[in-house]
Design an enzyme around this catalytic site. Structure first.
Site, PDB file in Angstrom:
ATOM      1  N   PRO A 157       0.826  -1.263  -0.008  1.00  0.00           N
ATOM      2  CA  PRO A 157       0.206   0.185  -0.170  1.00  0.00           C
ATOM      3  C   PRO A 157       0.842   1.156  -0.018  1.00  0.00           C
ATOM      4  O   PRO A 157       2.020   1.220   0.357  1.00  0.00           O
ATOM      5  CB  PRO A 157      -0.719  -0.104   1.340  1.00  0.00           C
ATOM      6  CG  PRO A 157      -0.675  -1.619   1.813  1.00  0.00           C
ATOM      7  CD  PRO A 157       0.524  -2.101   1.263  1.00  0.00           C
ATOM      8  N   CYS A 158       0.127   2.179  -0.457  1.00  0.00           N
ATOM      9  CA  CYS A 158       1.170   3.585  -0.535  1.00  0.00           C
ATOM     10  C   CYS A 158       1.645   3.868   0.551  1.00  0.00           C
ATOM     11  O   CYS A 158       2.633   4.526   0.841  1.00  0.00           O
ATOM     12  CB  CYS A 158       0.211   4.551  -1.238  1.00  0.00           C
ATOM     13  SG  CYS A 158       1.040   6.036  -1.960  1.00  0.00           S
ATOM     14  N   PHE A 159       0.936   3.990   1.576  1.00  0.00           N
ATOM     15  CA  PHE A 159       1.342   4.468   2.985  1.00  0.00           C
ATOM     16  C   PHE A 159       2.353   3.411   3.737  1.00  0.00           C
ATOM     17  O   PHE A 159       2.828   3.734   4.934  1.00  0.00           O
ATOM     18  CB  PHE A 159       0.249   4.765   3.988  1.00  0.00           C
ATOM     19  CG  PHE A 159      -0.512   6.377   3.760  1.00  0.00           C
ATOM     20  CD1 PHE A 159      -0.083   7.266   4.282  1.00  0.00           C
ATOM     21  CD2 PHE A 159      -1.637   6.414   2.892  1.00  0.00           C
ATOM     22  CE1 PHE A 159      -0.583   8.620   4.125  1.00  0.00           C
ATOM     23  CE2 PHE A 159      -1.925   7.579   2.428  1.00  0.00           C
ATOM     24  CZ  PHE A 159      -1.537   8.544   3.096  1.00  0.00           C
ATOM     25  N   LYS A 204       4.157   9.142   7.725  1.00  0.00           N
ATOM     26  CA  LYS A 204       3.786   9.786   6.290  1.00  0.00           C
ATOM     27  C   LYS A 204       2.432  10.433   6.632  1.00  0.00           C
ATOM     28  O   LYS A 204       1.422   9.714   7.005  1.00  0.00           O
ATOM     29  CB  LYS A 204       3.506   8.765   5.371  1.00  0.00           C
ATOM     30  CG  LYS A 204       3.348   9.120   4.085  1.00  0.00           C
ATOM     31  CD  LYS A 204       3.800   8.135   3.028  1.00  0.00           C
ATOM     32  CE  LYS A 204       3.302   8.132   1.609  1.00  0.00           C
ATOM     33  NZ  LYS A 204       3.573   7.097   0.860  1.00  0.00           N
TER      34      LYS A 204
END
Length: 272
Positions: A148-150, A164
């Site tokens: 996932p992006c995070f 983040k």
């Protein structure tokens, strides 16, 4: 008429949210110098994933349940947009001398927009900093296709307290830029379809009230505009524009995993 326009949508339909961002990009393709900024939230939690990700590895579809899943037209990795999230988008057609700050490489534009977002966070009392170097794991193909992006931090992203706080994705079409991203003001919510996020540690989603959103939306264009050296004007869209967005939203919802082409719009807001 201003060519720096601001839109905001509270608790909007997920397909409308992605369609409106696509529509802004299509409008900007027809208008050199155009810049459009948007702030919005989600009616229901939604997963989006990047245009170049493999859908069979970006998330676990057996665990999505009723959560809508949409392939973005931008890059990046999968994100769960929960109901507490604040989401931004910005579209720029930089082909004019006073837009040179937002022309050039993806890295250059990412940094300029991140600095402007940092100013907005500062107005809210949130200290943040730009990441100077991507996490080492970002270079691994496993991270791009499955994480996932995070889960990791890339260069020019914003962190606060070591975590983040903003994750962004970009698309450039003939030099015209669409960048949009998640601003996690109250922490990261989890979803079982996304690997790598510790459900026990993730913050539960908190409803972002309309009153709070209106306050944030009143601050956002001034703070971001100051960082970019422009003044945004609140915009209204014509009936033809609304029809175009709704038609696109229907197309997105009809095949939400499709890699969509970008279509130049002929109906522009406020005669832009």
């Amino acid at each position: 008429m201003s060519d720096c326009l601001f839109f905001n949508h509270y608790a909007a339909d997920p397909y409308f949210n992605m369609a409106f961002d696509e529509w802004m990009l299509g409008c900007a393709l027809a208008a050199p110098g155009a810049m459009m900024l948007r702030l919005y939230t989600w009616r229901v939690g939604t997963i989006t994933f990047g245009v170049n990700q493999r859908e069979d590895t970006a998330l676990d579809f057996s665990k999505t349940g009723d959560t809508p899943v949409i392939r973005r037209i931008t890059g990046g990795r999968a994100v769960y947009h929960d109901i507490s999230e604040l989401t931004y988008s910005i579209v720029v057609n930089p082909f004019r001398r006073d837009r040179e700050k937002l022309a050039g490489s993806v890295s250059t534009t990412y940094r300029a927009i991140a600095e402007a977002l940092r100013g907005f966070l500062g107005e809210l009392g949130l200290a943040s900093e730009l990441v100077a170097r991507s996490s080492p794991e970002n270079a691994h193909p496993h991270v791009f296709h499955k994480a996932p992006c995070f889960e990791s931090v890339a260069r020019n992203e914003l962190v606060s307290g070591g975590e983040k706080i903003v994750a962004s994705a970009q698309r450039q079409v003939k030099g015209v830029i669409l960048q949009h991203g998640s601003i996690k003001l109250t922490g990261l919510a989890s979803h079982p379809a996304l690997n790598g996020i510790d459900t026990d540690e993730a913050a539960p989603p908190q409803v972002l009230t309309k009153e709070r959103f209106d306050d944030l939306a009143s601050r956002f264009p001034g703070a971001v505009g100051s960082g970019l050296g422009v003044t945004f004007t609140a915009a209204e869209v014509s009936g033809d524009c609304v029809k175009a967005v709704n038609t696109l939203a229907q197309a997105v919802s009809g095949n939400s995993l499709l890699r969509r082409d970008i279509v130049k719009q002929t109906s522009l807001p406020n005669g832009l």
